[in-house]
Design an enzyme around this catalytic site. Structure first.
Site, PDB file in Angstrom:
ATOM      1  N   HIS A 245       0.858  -1.193   0.000  1.00  0.00           N
ATOM      2  CA  HIS A 245       0.000   0.000   0.000  1.00  0.00           C
ATOM      3  C   HIS A 245       0.891   1.239   0.000  1.00  0.00           C
ATOM      4  O   HIS A 245       2.034   1.194   0.477  1.00  0.00           O
ATOM      5  CB  HIS A 245      -0.887   0.020   1.241  1.00  0.00           C
TER       6      HIS A 245
ATOM      7  N   GLU B  23       0.963   3.857   1.834  1.00  0.00           N
ATOM      8  CA  GLU B  23       1.454   4.273   3.148  1.00  0.00           C
ATOM      9  C   GLU B  23       2.620   3.407   3.613  1.00  0.00           C
ATOM     10  O   GLU B  23       3.601   3.913   4.167  1.00  0.00           O
ATOM     11  CB  GLU B  23       0.325   4.204   4.187  1.00  0.00           C
TER      12      GLU B  23
ATOM     13  N   CYS C  99      -6.147   1.981   5.952  1.00  0.00           N
ATOM     14  CA  CYS C  99      -6.756   0.717   6.365  1.00  0.00           C
ATOM     15  C   CYS C  99      -6.127   0.266   7.688  1.00  0.00           C
ATOM     16  O   CYS C  99      -5.195   0.897   8.194  1.00  0.00           O
ATOM     17  CB  CYS C  99      -6.544  -0.341   5.283  1.00  0.00           C
TER      18      CYS C  99
ATOM     19  N   CYS D 249      -2.244  -0.413   7.450  1.00  0.00           N
ATOM     20  CA  CYS D 249      -1.442   0.808   7.378  1.00  0.00           C
ATOM     21  C   CYS D 249      -1.513   1.591   8.686  1.00  0.00           C
ATOM     22  O   CYS D 249      -0.503   2.118   9.155  1.00  0.00           O
ATOM     23  CB  CYS D 249      -1.907   1.664   6.199  1.00  0.00           C
TER      24      CYS D 249
END
Length: 147
Positions: free
Chosen positions: A51, A53, A81, A84
């Site tokens: 992801h 992040e 999410c 993260c």
């Protein structure tokens, strides 16, 4: 300054879009400099943890030379999410700034509260809604074209 750094996160999200990924971008700031930048690369890297992040946090750790990102701020185009958000807690970020809420997977306030959960040992400042319309529109357009 939040708008300026969110613009950088939006540029990162555009990189994800350019390679066919869900357009999410993130930057980590330390002492008014970008020390980490990431965009979604799940498909390209064949990595469920890739992801935006997470990639930005990894780069920031390498740049700073520490897994603790004390004094750093992360700017993300969407509410993080659970994965993260958990990584942000472990990295000891000072602050999170995000754009659009994520009503399906957001772990700041939309679906669950990982950040600043009363039972966790690290708290950080959080600001949501920065350039939210632009962040959300980028995602809406991506999914509209996919249907």
């Amino acid at each position: 300054m939040d708008d300026i750094w969110m613009e950088e996160a939006l540029l990162a999200a555009q990189e994800a879009l350019n390679i066919g990924e869900v357009p999410v971008g993130a930057v980590v700031i330390f002492e008014d400099k970008i020390v980490g930048r990431g965009w979604n690369r799940n498909l390209s890297d064949r990595d469920p943890s890739a992801h935006a992040e997470i990639i930005a946090l990894r780069e920031a750790g390498a740049t700073i030379g520490n897994h603790r990102l004390i004094g750093c701020e992360l700017f993300a185009t969407i509410e993080p999410c659970a994965m993260c958000a958990g990584a942000m807690v472990h990295s000891r970020l000072k602050r999170l700034v995000f754009g659009a809420d994520d009503p399906k997977a957001g772990a700041v306030h939309s679906v669950m509260q990982v950040l600043n959960h009363p039972q966790l040992n690290h708290k950080m400042e959080v600001r949501g809604g920065v350039l939210a319309d632009r962040c959300a529109e980028l995602l809406r357009e991506f999914f509209r074209e996919r249907r």
